[in-house]
Design an enzyme around this catalytic site. Structure first.
Site, mmCIF file in Angstrom:
data_model
loop_
_atom_site.group_PDB
_atom_site.id
_atom_site.type_symbol
_atom_site.label_atom_id
_atom_site.label_comp_id
_atom_site.label_asym_id
_atom_site.label_seq_id
_atom_site.Cartn_x
_atom_site.Cartn_y
_atom_site.Cartn_z
ATOM 1 N N ASN A 1 0.880 -1.165 0.000
ATOM 2 C CA ASN A 1 0.000 0.000 0.000
ATOM 3 C C ASN A 1 0.921 1.220 0.000
ATOM 4 O O ASN A 1 1.489 1.571 1.035
ATOM 5 C CB ASN A 1 -0.889 -0.042 1.254
ATOM 6 C CG ASN A 1 -1.890 1.097 1.301
ATOM 7 O OD1 ASN A 1 -1.828 2.013 0.476
ATOM 8 N ND2 ASN A 1 -2.783 1.047 2.256
ATOM 9 N N ARG B 1 -2.558 -2.094 -3.528
ATOM 10 C CA ARG B 1 -3.786 -1.333 -3.334
ATOM 11 C C ARG B 1 -3.713 -0.121 -4.263
ATOM 12 O O ARG B 1 -2.753 0.658 -4.189
ATOM 13 C CB ARG B 1 -3.884 -0.873 -1.884
ATOM 14 C CG ARG B 1 -5.079 -0.001 -1.685
ATOM 15 C CD ARG B 1 -5.123 0.571 -0.296
ATOM 16 N NE ARG B 1 -6.359 1.311 -0.140
ATOM 17 C CZ ARG B 1 -6.459 2.469 0.493
ATOM 18 N NH1 ARG B 1 -5.395 3.012 1.051
ATOM 19 N NH2 ARG B 1 -7.608 3.073 0.587
ATOM 20 N N HIS C 1 -13.292 2.320 -0.360
ATOM 21 C CA HIS C 1 -13.298 1.281 0.686
ATOM 22 C C HIS C 1 -13.864 -0.029 0.142
ATOM 23 O O HIS C 1 -14.331 -0.872 0.914
ATOM 24 C CB HIS C 1 -14.170 1.679 1.907
ATOM 25 C CG HIS C 1 -13.613 2.773 2.754
ATOM 26 N ND1 HIS C 1 -14.415 3.657 3.425
ATOM 27 C CD2 HIS C 1 -12.340 3.120 3.060
ATOM 28 C CE1 HIS C 1 -13.662 4.501 4.115
ATOM 29 N NE2 HIS C 1 -12.397 4.204 3.894
ATOM 30 N N GLY D 1 -14.195 4.159 10.237
ATOM 31 C CA GLY D 1 -12.830 4.377 10.730
ATOM 32 C C GLY D 1 -12.561 5.862 10.668
ATOM 33 O O GLY D 1 -13.494 6.676 10.717
ATOM 34 N N ARG E 1 -13.016 14.762 7.447
ATOM 35 C CA ARG E 1 -13.756 15.131 6.222
ATOM 36 C C ARG E 1 -15.205 15.427 6.558
ATOM 37 O O ARG E 1 -15.812 14.734 7.375
ATOM 38 C CB ARG E 1 -13.711 13.988 5.208
ATOM 39 C CG ARG E 1 -12.339 13.698 4.683
ATOM 40 C CD ARG E 1 -12.395 12.666 3.557
ATOM 41 N NE ARG E 1 -11.106 12.025 3.450
ATOM 42 C CZ ARG E 1 -10.921 10.705 3.393
ATOM 43 N NH1 ARG E 1 -11.954 9.885 3.409
ATOM 44 N NH2 ARG E 1 -9.709 10.218 3.304
ATOM 45 N N GLU F 1 -8.204 -5.567 4.935
ATOM 46 C CA GLU F 1 -8.077 -5.220 3.515
ATOM 47 C C GLU F 1 -6.855 -5.881 2.891
ATOM 48 O O GLU F 1 -6.899 -6.302 1.735
ATOM 49 C CB GLU F 1 -7.995 -3.697 3.364
ATOM 50 C CG GLU F 1 -9.330 -3.043 3.694
ATOM 51 C CD GLU F 1 -9.238 -1.544 3.896
ATOM 52 O OE1 GLU F 1 -9.431 -0.823 2.919
ATOM 53 O OE2 GLU F 1 -8.997 -1.089 5.029
HETATM 54 P P1 AMP Z 1 -9.251 3.179 11.328
HETATM 55 O O1 AMP Z 1 -9.205 4.292 10.330
HETATM 56 O O2 AMP Z 1 -10.059 2.007 10.890
HETATM 57 O O3 AMP Z 1 -7.899 2.774 11.840
HETATM 58 O O4 AMP Z 1 -10.023 3.762 12.613
HETATM 59 C C1 AMP Z 1 -9.524 4.835 13.334
HETATM 60 C C2 AMP Z 1 -10.629 5.375 14.228
HETATM 61 O O5 AMP Z 1 -11.072 4.334 15.111
HETATM 62 C C3 AMP Z 1 -10.157 6.522 15.112
HETATM 63 O O6 AMP Z 1 -11.153 7.529 15.148
HETATM 64 C C4 AMP Z 1 -10.040 5.864 16.464
HETATM 65 O O7 AMP Z 1 -10.236 6.768 17.513
HETATM 66 C C5 AMP Z 1 -11.197 4.878 16.398
HETATM 67 N N1 AMP Z 1 -11.085 3.864 17.454
HETATM 68 C C6 AMP Z 1 -10.131 2.932 17.627
HETATM 69 N N2 AMP Z 1 -10.350 2.248 18.777
HETATM 70 C C7 AMP Z 1 -11.466 2.776 19.343
HETATM 71 C C8 AMP Z 1 -12.201 2.532 20.540
HETATM 72 N N3 AMP Z 1 -11.839 1.582 21.402
HETATM 73 N N4 AMP Z 1 -13.299 3.274 20.764
HETATM 74 C C9 AMP Z 1 -13.681 4.250 19.919
HETATM 75 N N5 AMP Z 1 -13.025 4.531 18.777
HETATM 76 C C10 AMP Z 1 -11.929 3.816 18.492
#
Ligand code: AMP
Length: 402
Positions: free
Chosen positions: A7, A88, A177, A207, A238, A384
């Protein structure tokens, strides 16, 4: 034999190596700050090793560094063990409906999408060139974030703008995604012991970037991201859906350039714009401490998700499962509960106890729906890289090259 997944970003290359027999991940890591004083991280199965290293001048050198890390860790003893490399690629435009074996024509076609994804596709092309140079003769496959959504019908992917804007400038919705939505959809089918093409799903990738997809009989029929990943849900930084007239208004009111506005809506908006923090963990902590801006951010985030679930329910007519995935979807019972609040009349409801038990650290698929409703609500950790590895092998195996 093994598959390497890459990636590539503008200043980083993430990699993960899989064994094909059982899809076990053998090692993963990242070379970042390419062009600056670099750092690298590698998880060699015994925990993560980090290090600041000599500057990595460019992606070619970064790729050679990855080659060294793979051999030093013994995960890959020689290039002959490499069955294929999967890349990717963020934007496939409307030229790519599925993962594709890379050759010079395909690289040209990926370059043609650069105006649609100026931040991502140039780096993806560089990654492909660097990997081809480092591993000549190893088949390379492009797996597109947009490909899964190419099944959207025109009434879902067209914007109501003049025809020439679509025909000549390719302005339409593409969705992103896709690899994650497809991966969790396949996992849901396995879990429910049904074939994917018999399932209607609403998949929520929540995420830092966030999107929702309506899947009818296994195919994406609509998704919340559009021509770019800016449309749809509220994300970390965003804005998601916005009256386009806001852009003209701000250009005049703030006397800012297009680039400055683009940066504001991509990097300074979303959760960060509403309450100052883009990390949902921090936002939830602040909300628990009584911070009203943080509460508003969470309420707005969940409200937007509920609107999309309702809209996609209307498109699908019946829904077998709602699937939560990605950092927030996998780990936050509080946000999942807020996203499903008031949806019982649609047959979507969460059991508080089951939901509360799923807060991360567990790669198993979990069911969190209430006993009273028919629609399953699943929490499925996304992967992914694994999906890219699997699709890469499928493409190479079914091509004429091997
Ligand atoms: P990602 O882009 O999939 O890595 O997700 C990142 C997001 O997931 C960020 O906003 C993190 O704060 C949130 N996140 C990760 N662990 C937790 C948790 N235990 N509770 C709430 N949000 C989380």
């Amino acid at each position: 034999m093994k598959v390497l997944v890459l990636n590539t970003g503008s200043s980083s290359i993430k990699y993960e190596l899989f064994r094909m027999d059982d899809w076990q991940s053998l090692t993963e890591g990242i070379v970042e700050r390419i062009g600056e004083r670099s750092s690298e991280r590698a998880d060699r199965g015994e925990g993560v090793e980090r290090g600041d290293v000599e500057p990595v001048a460019d992606h070619h050198q970064g790729m050679r560094r990855i080659g060294q890390m793979l051999t030093e860790s013994q995960a890959l003893t020689n290039a002959g063990e490499l069955f294929a490399i999967g890349h990717r690629v963020v934007h496939g435009g409307d030229e790519f409906q599925k993962p594709t074996m890379i050759d010079a024509t395909v690289i040209e076609a990926i370059r043609r999408q650069i105006p649609l994804a100026p931040l991502h596709n140039p780096a993806n092309v560089i990654g492909i060139e660097a990997a081809s140079a480092a591993y000549p003769g190893v088949p390379q496959v492009a797996v597109f974030d947009t490909a899964f959504h190419q099944t959207m019908p025109p009434h879902a992917y067209r914007y109501a703008v003049p025809e020439f804007v679509y025909r000549e400038h390719h302005v339409r919705r593409y969705g992103f995604h896709g690899t994650s939505h497809l991966y969790v959809a396949k996992e849901a089918a396995k879990h429910l012991k049904r074939s994917l093409d018999s399932l209607n799903l609403i998949t929520l990738h929540l995420g830092n970037g966030a999107s929702v997809t309506a899947i009818e009989n296994g195919q994406s029929i609509d998704t919340s991201m559009g021509m770019t990943p800016l449309e749809g849900l509220i994300m970390g930084t965003r804005c998601g859906d916005l009256d386009p007239a806001v852009v003209f208004y701000l250009a005049t009111a703030l006397r800012v350039t297009n680039d400055e506005l683009e940066s504001m809506l991509n990097r300074e908006s979303g959760l960060k714009g509403i309450c100052g923090d883009n990390d949902m963990r921090l936002v939830l902590q602040r909300m628990a401490d009584g911070d009203s801006q943080a509460r508003l951010a969470v309420e707005m985030f969940a409200y937007r998700v509920r609107k999309y679930i309702g809209a996609y329910y209307a498109l699908l007519g019946s829904v077998d499962a709602v699937v939560f995935t990605a950092g927030i979807g996998e780990n936050s019972p509080r946000v999942r509960a807020a996203c499903c609040e008031g949806l019982a009349p649609l047959g979507i409801a969460i059991d508080p106890q089951r939901n509360g038990d799923v807060c991360g650290g567990n790669r198993e698929i979990r069911e969190i729906q209430s006993e009273q409703v028919a629609c399953r609500v699943l929490v499925i950790p996304t992967d992914e890289e694994l999906e890219i590895a699997r699709q890469t092998v499928e493409v190479v195996t079914t091509s004429h090259i091997v």
